[in-house]
Every structure is written in structure tokens, then in C-alpha cells.
Design a protein around this motif. Structure first.
Motif, PDB file in Angstrom:
ATOM      1  N   PHE A   1      23.934  52.918  80.847  1.00 18.52           N
ATOM      2  CA  PHE A   1      23.597  54.056  81.706  1.00 18.52           C
ATOM      3  C   PHE A   1      22.841  53.631  82.968  1.00 18.52           C
ATOM      4  O   PHE A   1      23.193  54.081  84.064  1.00 18.52           O
ATOM      5  CB  PHE A   1      22.796  55.094  80.910  1.00 18.52           C
ATOM      6  CG  PHE A   1      22.574  56.359  81.668  1.00 18.52           C
ATOM      7  CD1 PHE A   1      23.600  57.260  81.866  1.00 18.52           C
ATOM      8  CD2 PHE A   1      21.332  56.637  82.210  1.00 18.52           C
ATOM      9  CE1 PHE A   1      23.396  58.423  82.590  1.00 18.52           C
ATOM     10  CE2 PHE A   1      21.112  57.794  82.923  1.00 18.52           C
ATOM     11  CZ  PHE A   1      22.160  58.695  83.107  1.00 18.52           C
ATOM     12  N   PRO A   2      21.814  52.763  82.889  1.00 19.05           N
ATOM     13  CA  PRO A   2      21.187  52.296  84.128  1.00 19.05           C
ATOM     14  C   PRO A   2      22.144  51.533  85.047  1.00 19.05           C
ATOM     15  O   PRO A   2      22.034  51.631  86.267  1.00 19.05           O
ATOM     16  CB  PRO A   2      20.052  51.387  83.640  1.00 19.05           C
ATOM     17  CG  PRO A   2      19.729  51.882  82.294  1.00 19.05           C
ATOM     18  CD  PRO A   2      21.033  52.358  81.724  1.00 19.05           C
ATOM     19  N   VAL A   3      23.084  50.801  84.470  1.00 19.53           N
ATOM     20  CA  VAL A   3      24.075  50.115  85.310  1.00 19.53           C
ATOM     21  C   VAL A   3      24.932  51.138  86.038  1.00 19.53           C
ATOM     22  O   VAL A   3      25.257  50.978  87.223  1.00 19.53           O
ATOM     23  CB  VAL A   3      24.927  49.143  84.454  1.00 19.53           C
ATOM     24  CG1 VAL A   3      26.127  48.634  85.222  1.00 19.53           C
ATOM     25  CG2 VAL A   3      24.070  47.987  83.970  1.00 19.53           C
ATOM     26  N   LEU A   4      25.295  52.220  85.356  1.00 19.32           N
ATOM     27  CA  LEU A   4      26.046  53.303  86.005  1.00 19.32           C
ATOM     28  C   LEU A   4      25.223  53.934  87.124  1.00 19.32           C
ATOM     29  O   LEU A   4      25.755  54.260  88.193  1.00 19.32           O
ATOM     30  CB  LEU A   4      26.438  54.358  84.966  1.00 19.32           C
ATOM     31  CG  LEU A   4      27.246  55.548  85.483  1.00 19.32           C
ATOM     32  CD1 LEU A   4      28.592  55.085  86.031  1.00 19.32           C
ATOM     33  CD2 LEU A   4      27.438  56.560  84.378  1.00 19.32           C
ATOM     34  N   GLN A   5      23.915  54.081  86.922  1.00 15.95           N
ATOM     35  CA  GLN A   5      23.050  54.595  87.978  1.00 15.95           C
ATOM     36  C   GLN A   5      23.062  53.669  89.197  1.00 15.95           C
ATOM     37  O   GLN A   5      23.135  54.139  90.340  1.00 15.95           O
ATOM     38  CB  GLN A   5      21.616  54.747  87.475  1.00 15.95           C
ATOM     39  CG  GLN A   5      21.393  55.924  86.575  1.00 15.95           C
ATOM     40  CD  GLN A   5      19.953  56.011  86.125  1.00 15.95           C
ATOM     41  OE1 GLN A   5      19.388  55.036  85.633  1.00 15.95           O
ATOM     42  NE2 GLN A   5      19.361  57.186  86.284  1.00 15.95           N
ATOM     43  N   ILE A   6      22.990  52.376  88.960  1.00 19.09           N
ATOM     44  CA  ILE A   6      22.989  51.415  90.067  1.00 19.09           C
ATOM     45  C   ILE A   6      24.310  51.483  90.831  1.00 19.09           C
ATOM     46  O   ILE A   6      24.328  51.516  92.067  1.00 19.09           O
ATOM     47  CB  ILE A   6      22.730  49.987  89.532  1.00 19.09           C
ATOM     48  CG1 ILE A   6      21.314  49.882  88.985  1.00 19.09           C
ATOM     49  CG2 ILE A   6      22.964  48.946  90.614  1.00 19.09           C
ATOM     50  CD1 ILE A   6      21.043  48.618  88.195  1.00 19.09           C
TER      51      ILE A   6
ATOM     52  N   GLY B   1      18.000  53.216  88.201  1.00 20.89           N
ATOM     53  CA  GLY B   1      18.753  52.300  87.354  1.00 20.89           C
ATOM     54  C   GLY B   1      18.096  50.942  87.257  1.00 20.89           C
ATOM     55  O   GLY B   1      17.984  50.365  86.166  1.00 20.89           O
ATOM     56  N   VAL B   2      17.633  50.420  88.390  1.00 18.54           N
ATOM     57  CA  VAL B   2      16.955  49.117  88.390  1.00 18.54           C
ATOM     58  C   VAL B   2      15.656  49.210  87.587  1.00 18.54           C
ATOM     59  O   VAL B   2      15.340  48.319  86.786  1.00 18.54           O
ATOM     60  CB  VAL B   2      16.688  48.641  89.839  1.00 18.54           C
ATOM     61  CG1 VAL B   2      15.801  47.417  89.857  1.00 18.54           C
ATOM     62  CG2 VAL B   2      18.002  48.358  90.552  1.00 18.54           C
ATOM     63  N   GLY B   3      14.900  50.287  87.776  1.00 17.86           N
ATOM     64  CA  GLY B   3      13.649  50.466  87.039  1.00 17.86           C
ATOM     65  C   GLY B   3      13.868  50.604  85.544  1.00 17.86           C
ATOM     66  O   GLY B   3      13.098  50.077  84.738  1.00 17.86           O
ATOM     67  N   ALA B   4      14.922  51.316  85.151  1.00 14.29           N
ATOM     68  CA  ALA B   4      15.219  51.460  83.725  1.00 14.29           C
ATOM     69  C   ALA B   4      15.588  50.119  83.105  1.00 14.29           C
ATOM     70  O   ALA B   4      15.156  49.799  81.993  1.00 14.29           O
ATOM     71  CB  ALA B   4      16.338  52.469  83.514  1.00 14.29           C
TER      72      ALA B   4
ATOM     73  N   VAL C   1       4.314  49.502  84.901  1.00 18.69           N
ATOM     74  CA  VAL C   1       5.708  49.745  85.282  1.00 18.69           C
ATOM     75  C   VAL C   1       6.183  51.085  84.726  1.00 18.69           C
ATOM     76  O   VAL C   1       6.890  51.834  85.405  1.00 18.69           O
ATOM     77  CB  VAL C   1       6.614  48.580  84.811  1.00 18.69           C
ATOM     78  CG1 VAL C   1       8.083  48.910  84.990  1.00 18.69           C
ATOM     79  CG2 VAL C   1       6.272  47.298  85.568  1.00 18.69           C
ATOM     80  N   GLY C   2       5.787  51.425  83.509  1.00 24.29           N
ATOM     81  CA  GLY C   2       6.160  52.710  82.920  1.00 24.29           C
ATOM     82  C   GLY C   2       5.592  53.887  83.690  1.00 24.29           C
ATOM     83  O   GLY C   2       6.295  54.878  83.931  1.00 24.29           O
ATOM     84  N   LEU C   3       4.336  53.803  84.098  1.00 22.38           N
ATOM     85  CA  LEU C   3       3.734  54.884  84.890  1.00 22.38           C
ATOM     86  C   LEU C   3       4.389  55.010  86.266  1.00 22.38           C
ATOM     87  O   LEU C   3       4.620  56.116  86.754  1.00 22.38           O
ATOM     88  CB  LEU C   3       2.229  54.656  85.036  1.00 22.38           C
ATOM     89  CG  LEU C   3       1.403  54.951  83.804  1.00 22.38           C
ATOM     90  CD1 LEU C   3      -0.050  54.541  84.021  1.00 22.38           C
ATOM     91  CD2 LEU C   3       1.490  56.419  83.441  1.00 22.38           C
ATOM     92  N   LEU C   4       4.686  53.877  86.875  1.00 25.19           N
ATOM     93  CA  LEU C   4       5.373  53.896  88.163  1.00 25.19           C
ATOM     94  C   LEU C   4       6.762  54.511  88.024  1.00 25.19           C
ATOM     95  O   LEU C   4       7.193  55.291  88.882  1.00 25.19           O
ATOM     96  CB  LEU C   4       5.470  52.471  88.718  1.00 25.19           C
ATOM     97  CG  LEU C   4       5.942  52.338  90.150  1.00 25.19           C
ATOM     98  CD1 LEU C   4       4.910  52.937  91.097  1.00 25.19           C
ATOM     99  CD2 LEU C   4       6.169  50.880  90.487  1.00 25.19           C
ATOM    100  N   TYR C   5       7.441  54.195  86.926  1.00 26.11           N
ATOM    101  CA  TYR C   5       8.774  54.767  86.682  1.00 26.11           C
ATOM    102  C   TYR C   5       8.679  56.276  86.459  1.00 26.11           C
ATOM    103  O   TYR C   5       9.531  57.024  86.939  1.00 26.11           O
ATOM    104  CB  TYR C   5       9.419  54.074  85.480  1.00 26.11           C
ATOM    105  CG  TYR C   5      10.865  54.444  85.294  1.00 26.11           C
ATOM    106  CD1 TYR C   5      11.845  53.956  86.138  1.00 26.11           C
ATOM    107  CD2 TYR C   5      11.255  55.287  84.261  1.00 26.11           C
ATOM    108  CE1 TYR C   5      13.170  54.294  85.970  1.00 26.11           C
ATOM    109  CE2 TYR C   5      12.575  55.633  84.087  1.00 26.11           C
ATOM    110  CZ  TYR C   5      13.527  55.130  84.939  1.00 26.11           C
ATOM    111  OH  TYR C   5      14.841  55.481  84.771  1.00 26.11           O
ATOM    112  N   CYS C   6       7.663  56.733  85.759  1.00 32.41           N
ATOM    113  CA  CYS C   6       7.476  58.178  85.556  1.00 32.41           C
ATOM    114  C   CYS C   6       7.200  58.885  86.879  1.00 32.41           C
ATOM    115  O   CYS C   6       7.732  59.974  87.134  1.00 32.41           O
ATOM    116  CB  CYS C   6       6.343  58.442  84.579  1.00 32.41           C
ATOM    117  SG  CYS C   6       6.763  58.065  82.879  1.00 32.41           S
TER     118      CYS C   6
END
Length: 196
Positions: free
Chosen positions: A31-36, A60-63, A93-98
Motif C-alpha cells: 500500500f505505501p508503494v502504491l501511494q508513492i 508512502g515514504v513515511g509509512a 518519526v511516528g509523531l511526525l507521521y501523525c
């Protein structure tokens, strides 16, 4: 002779558990690859929210980054103890992604519904007019439609449903967590009642 630390890690990596974990990581990372791919493919195809393709790509990159930070140390060598610096890095990294996800929610829901531009016109570099929403025998012009701004339908709907599904899962998880906490509290009270 006792096995070495590197021998334990190598046998874990090549063992059945490592193979199952590796296949799971490949499935989850699809799924993240599909996002990218979608973010890169539709870059610049959403003038109503020009950062939306970048958001999808960076999500996608962050996931993938978060998935690797969480899974790879345990997959490669589960007997290795991760330190507090590693935990701090993963939490950062998790907080930044959120925060990035919440910013994406603003991007997606603030322009709802956009004036869609069909995917074939963007990919074929055609200059045909964008589609307009039809509701109950009359056209409905969104605020973006009056200004001529549009967004690619595939990109926007992918981002929209991604955010909506994540919020639905988070809501369900919260309800289940509240129910489990309530059940544990009630069962604790029942046990105390019958044991005293």
C-alpha cells in the motif's frame, strides 16, 4: 559449544518465522508503494490542492520508513536489545507521521468535493474541460469549480478514501479499547465482590 550472537541472528533470519514475517512485511508495504507511485504519477495534477500529490507520495515514504523502523530490527535479530535512543527515534518519526496525516486530512477534506479532472486527460496531456458533479438533474458547482481549479479524480479519491478508512479504523479501535477497559473494570469489581 554455545552458538554465537551472529549465528542466532542468521538462523532467525533464515527460519520459518523470519520467512513469514518477511512475506507479511512485503504485503503490508504494497500500500505505501502504491501511494508513492500515485503521488509521483499525478504530481501537478491537482491545482485545487497542489500539495496533495506530494502528501500522498511523502505518506508512502513515511509509512515505509516507519514500517522498517518498527519491523526490521526484530526481523533481522530479535535477540538484540533496542536502546532508548532507538525508541525515541521511532516515536519521533511516528509523531511526525501523525502530524503529516492530520495535515493531509486538512488538504483532503478542505476542498471536498473538488471539480474532478478525468485521469485520461491528465495522463494524455489533453486540455479538455474538467467534469462537473451531477446531483438530482442539475449541476452542483463546488467552490473550486467556480475558480476553474480541479483535481485528478483517481488521486483525490485515493487520498480521500485512505484518510476516511484510517479514521474509521481508529474510531473502531477506540470503541473496542473503551469496551475492553469497561469490561475489565466490571470483571474486576465482580471478582472483588465475590471474593470478599
Amino acid at each position: 559449544m554455545a552458538p554465537s550472537f551472529q549465528g542466532n541472528c542468521l538462523s532467525t533470519l533464515l527460519g520459518a518465522g523470519g520467512c513469514v514475517a518477511g512475506c507479511t512485511i512485503l504485503l503490508v508495504s504494497a500500500f505505501p508503494v502504491l501511494q508513492i507511485v500515485l503521488g509521483a504519477l499525478y504530481m501537478g495534477s491537482c491545482p485545487v490542492a497542489p500539495v496533495l500529490p506530494v502528501h500522498v507520495l511523502v505518506s508512502g515514504v513515511g509509512a515505509l520508513l516507519l514500517l522498517n523502523l518498527l519491523a526490521l530490527p526484530n526481523l533481522l535479530c530479535p535477540s538484540r536489545h533496542t536502546g532508548s535512543l532507538w525508541t525515541l527515534w521511532v516515536m519521533s518519526v511516528g509523531l511526525l507521521y501523525c502530524a503529516w496525516f492530520l495535515y493531509g486530512s486538512y488538504l483532503v477534506y478542505s476542498v471536498y468535493p473538488p471539480q474532478y479532472l478525468d485521469s485520461s486527460t491528465v495522463l494524455g496531456n489533453s486540455t479538455s474541460a474538467p467534469e462537473v458533479h451531477l446531483t438530482q438533474n442539475h449541476t452542483k458547482a463546488s467552490p473550486a469549480a467556480s475558480s476553474g481549479l480541479h483535481c485528478d479524480r483517481s488521486l483525490y479519491l485515493f487520498a480521500f478514501w485512505t484518510h476516511t478508512i484510517v479514521y474509521a479504523f481508529a474510531g473502531n479501535a477506540l470503541v473496542i479499547l473503551i469496551c475492553l477497559c469497561g469490561f475489565m473494570k466490571i470483571s474486576d469489581l465482580v471478582v472483588k465482590y465475590f471474593t470478599s
